[in-house]
Design a protein around this motif. Structure first.
Motif, PDB file in Angstrom:
ATOM      1  N   LEU A 158       0.821  -1.205   0.000  1.00  0.00           N
ATOM      2  CA  LEU A 158       0.000   0.000   0.000  1.00  0.00           C
ATOM      3  C   LEU A 158       0.858   1.260   0.000  1.00  0.00           C
ATOM      4  O   LEU A 158       0.439   2.307  -0.508  1.00  0.00           O
ATOM      5  CB  LEU A 158      -0.928  -0.001   1.212  1.00  0.00           C
ATOM      6  N   GLY A 159       2.053   1.147   0.557  1.00  0.00           N
ATOM      7  CA  GLY A 159       2.926   2.303   0.618  1.00  0.00           C
ATOM      8  C   GLY A 159       3.695   2.558  -0.659  1.00  0.00           C
ATOM      9  O   GLY A 159       4.035   3.706  -0.972  1.00  0.00           O
ATOM     10  N   THR A 160       3.967   1.506  -1.439  1.00  0.00           N
ATOM     11  CA  THR A 160       4.805   1.670  -2.634  1.00  0.00           C
ATOM     12  C   THR A 160       4.016   1.649  -3.938  1.00  0.00           C
ATOM     13  O   THR A 160       4.428   2.255  -4.922  1.00  0.00           O
ATOM     14  CB  THR A 160       5.857   0.550  -2.702  1.00  0.00           C
ATOM     15  N   GLN A 161       2.877   0.914  -3.960  1.00  0.00           N
ATOM     16  CA  GLN A 161       2.084   0.789  -5.183  1.00  0.00           C
ATOM     17  C   GLN A 161       2.965   0.360  -6.358  1.00  0.00           C
ATOM     18  O   GLN A 161       2.934   0.941  -7.441  1.00  0.00           O
ATOM     19  CB  GLN A 161       1.380   2.109  -5.509  1.00  0.00           C
ATOM     20  N   GLY A 162       3.756  -0.678  -6.142  1.00  0.00           N
ATOM     21  CA  GLY A 162       4.663  -1.174  -7.174  1.00  0.00           C
ATOM     22  C   GLY A 162       3.939  -1.946  -8.254  1.00  0.00           C
ATOM     23  O   GLY A 162       2.726  -2.173  -8.182  1.00  0.00           O
TER      24      GLY A 162
END
Length: 302
Positions: A158-162
């Protein structure tokens, strides 16, 4: 399949949703009752969960809380009085991080993972029914290791949206739900934790759920559990609340309802997957259990 997997699969519908929120200062937000299940994970800081009609729950770093019935609740930086609760901001304001208070970068910030699952409650396994309104899983050293790993992975995605996160996040949310329920069963309080902790009942349930269409009999199931037929009947009925073959019939039809809801398989295929030799025999049993035909049930679930 196994009991927990089947119990979750029978009620879960659609795609779960989640978001990551960081706030600071004095804040209070309300989540309305929801026809599903909600959860919160405290990644940093501490806060309070104030469920409608329930006792306040203090949440610290790493704590996980599941609300399996979608109970309305407030999350706040501190225990709140009735006036403050009435003035709580709708949770939707959090989705953009626009919550009044100091800058989220300030000291005392709280970071949360919040999400919810859509559930079909028409036919619920008793394991899911037994879950309390609030399942609090505190962060303790050595406890719920797999749940911690799932939380870390989900927070990272959720923090990186890779690349691939659109697939990874829903899968991790499903995994998180299983691990939350598994962690609750491991605490050993309640009927179904006792069932799953009993070697005889658990072995019989594993056998039934792993091959639902098999021609089960009490003798064959007792052999799978390694006990006599009388011992199986006594222990299974006492713990589960119904005899083994009655449970099998009920679960076959409940699982069939899930197939009717989630697939377009023809009636004969559904009947075969749950152990009925003909569509007629299946339809008769289904109508007796549900009070409606398989076709009508499928149409209503569309």
């Amino acid at each position: 399949m196994d009991v927990v997997s089947d119990a979750v699969a029978a009620v879960r519908i659609g795609r779960p949703s989640s978001n990551r929120v960081r706030v600071a200062g004095s804040w209070c937000t309300r989540l309305s009752p929801y026809d599903g299940a909600g959860f919160h994970v405290v990644l940093e800081g501490s806060c309070w969960l104030l469920p409608d009609g329930g006792s306040p729950v203090s949440l610290g770093p790493g704590d996980v809380v599941l609300l399996p019935r979608g109970t309305g609740h407030v999350i706040a930086d501190a225990p709140a009085d009735a006036r403050t609760l009435r003035q709580a901001l709708p949770f939707e304001r959090w989705q953009t991080g626009t919550v009044p208070g100091r800058s989220p970068a300030a000291s005392g910030a709280v970071e949360l993972l919040c999400g919810k699952y859509r559930l079909d409650r028409r036919r619920v396994h008793p394991l899911m029914e037994e879950l309390p309104d609030v399942v609090h899983l505190p962060n303790r050293v050595g406890a719920h290791a797999e749940l911690r790993v799932a939380v870390d992975l989900l927070g990272h995605e959720l923090g990186t949206q890779g690349p691939g996160s659109c697939i990874a996040v829903p899968s991790l949310l499903d995994l998180l739900l299983v691990y939350m329920i598994r962690s609750w069963t491991s605490q050993g309080s309640g009927t179904w934790p006792a069932v799953l902790g009993d070697p005889v009942a658990a072995a019989a349930l594993r056998a039934l759920h792993s091959d639902l269409a098999a021609p089960w009999t009490n003798d064959r199931l007792a052999a799978e559990a390694g006990v006599s037929r009388a011992t199986l009947a006594r222990r299974f009925t006492t713990l589960v609340g119904r005899p083994p073959m009655a449970y099998l019939t009920w679960w076959r039809l409940t699982f069939a309802a899930t197939l009717l809801r989630d697939t377009q398989d023809p009636l004969a295929a559904v009947a075969g997957r749950v152990g009925y030799s003909t569509p007629y025999a299946f339809s008769h049993a289904f109508s007796r259990e549900f009070g409606t035909t398989p076709g009508q049930y499928r149409a209503s679930a569309a």
